[in-house]
Design a protein around this motif. Structure first.
Motif, short mmCIF file in Angstrom:
data_model
loop_
_atom_site.label_atom_id
_atom_site.label_comp_id
_atom_site.label_asym_id
_atom_site.label_seq_id
_atom_site.Cartn_x
_atom_site.Cartn_y
_atom_site.Cartn_z
N GLY A 57 0.80 -1.22 0.00
CA GLY A 57 0.00 0.00 0.00
C GLY A 57 0.83 1.27 0.00
O GLY A 57 0.29 2.37 0.03
N GLY A 58 2.16 1.13 -0.09
CA GLY A 58 3.05 2.29 -0.01
C GLY A 58 3.06 3.14 -1.26
O GLY A 58 3.05 2.62 -2.39
N THR A 59 3.10 4.45 -1.06
CA THR A 59 3.08 5.39 -2.18
C THR A 59 4.14 6.49 -2.06
O THR A 59 4.03 7.53 -2.70
N SER A 60 5.16 6.26 -1.24
CA SER A 60 6.20 7.28 -1.07
C SER A 60 7.56 6.60 -0.91
O SER A 60 7.62 5.38 -0.69
N PRO A 61 8.63 7.37 -1.00
CA PRO A 61 9.97 6.79 -0.84
C PRO A 61 10.18 6.11 0.52
O PRO A 61 11.14 5.35 0.67
N LYS A 62 9.32 6.33 1.48
CA LYS A 62 9.41 5.61 2.75
C LYS A 62 9.04 4.15 2.58
O LYS A 62 9.37 3.31 3.42
#
Length: 160
Positions: A57-62
């Motif tokens: 579900g990730g959408t960022s460089p994190k």
């Protein structure tokens, strides 16, 4: 009637050289223009993010998942494109491209879950490779590796 001026050939040559240089320097100015190859820029943006972790579900460089990664890359690259969130929805947009015709920045799709159902997307970076958010994080992968070759579904060009 001939007119004779006591001027050396060197003076005439020097004057001609200066006149040419002056006309070149003061002549019409053409404006330089640079064009962006959006596909190459998208591929470069994807490569910069290599090493970012995987996160469902990730959408960022994190942390990225596959669809979140490609969505982020397209939005942050010079294209500033907003594409759908999931791999399956991204597969519904753009123009289908044959594997032999892939260009930088094209999206490549794979069925990593249910057979034939798109569940993974990545950015084509040239030379038979893509960059995508795999379970081991964002990395570059050769498309001809057995795992990926067996699961290839197709490719789309979303950059016009």
């Amino acid at each position: 009637m001939n007119i004779y001026l006591p001027v050396s050939r060197w003076a005439v040559a020097l004057f001609t050289l200066f006149a040419f240089a002056f006309s070149f320097a003061c002549g019409p100015v053409k404006q330089a223009s640079a064009t962006i190859n959006y596909g190459e820029e998208v591929a470069a943006k994807a490569e910069i993010l290599m090493g970012a972790p995987y996160k469902y579900g990730g959408t960022s460089p994190k942390g990225f998942d596959a669809g979140g990664f490609t969505q982020y890359v397209y939005k942050e690259a010079a294209t500033k494109m907003k594409i759908p969130r999931t791999s399956a929805d991204q597969y519904k947009i753009g123009k289908a491209v044959k594997q032999k015709d892939l260009q930088f920045g094209d999206l490549v799709f794979y069925a990593t879950g249910a057979k034939g159902k798109v569940s993974f997307v990545a950015v084509y970076t040239g030379n038979g490779k893509f960059v995508g958010a795999t379970s081991k994080g964002v990395k570059e992968v050769k498309m001809n590796e057995k795992y990926w070759k067996d699961r290839y579904v197709g490719a789309k060009r979303v950059i016009k």
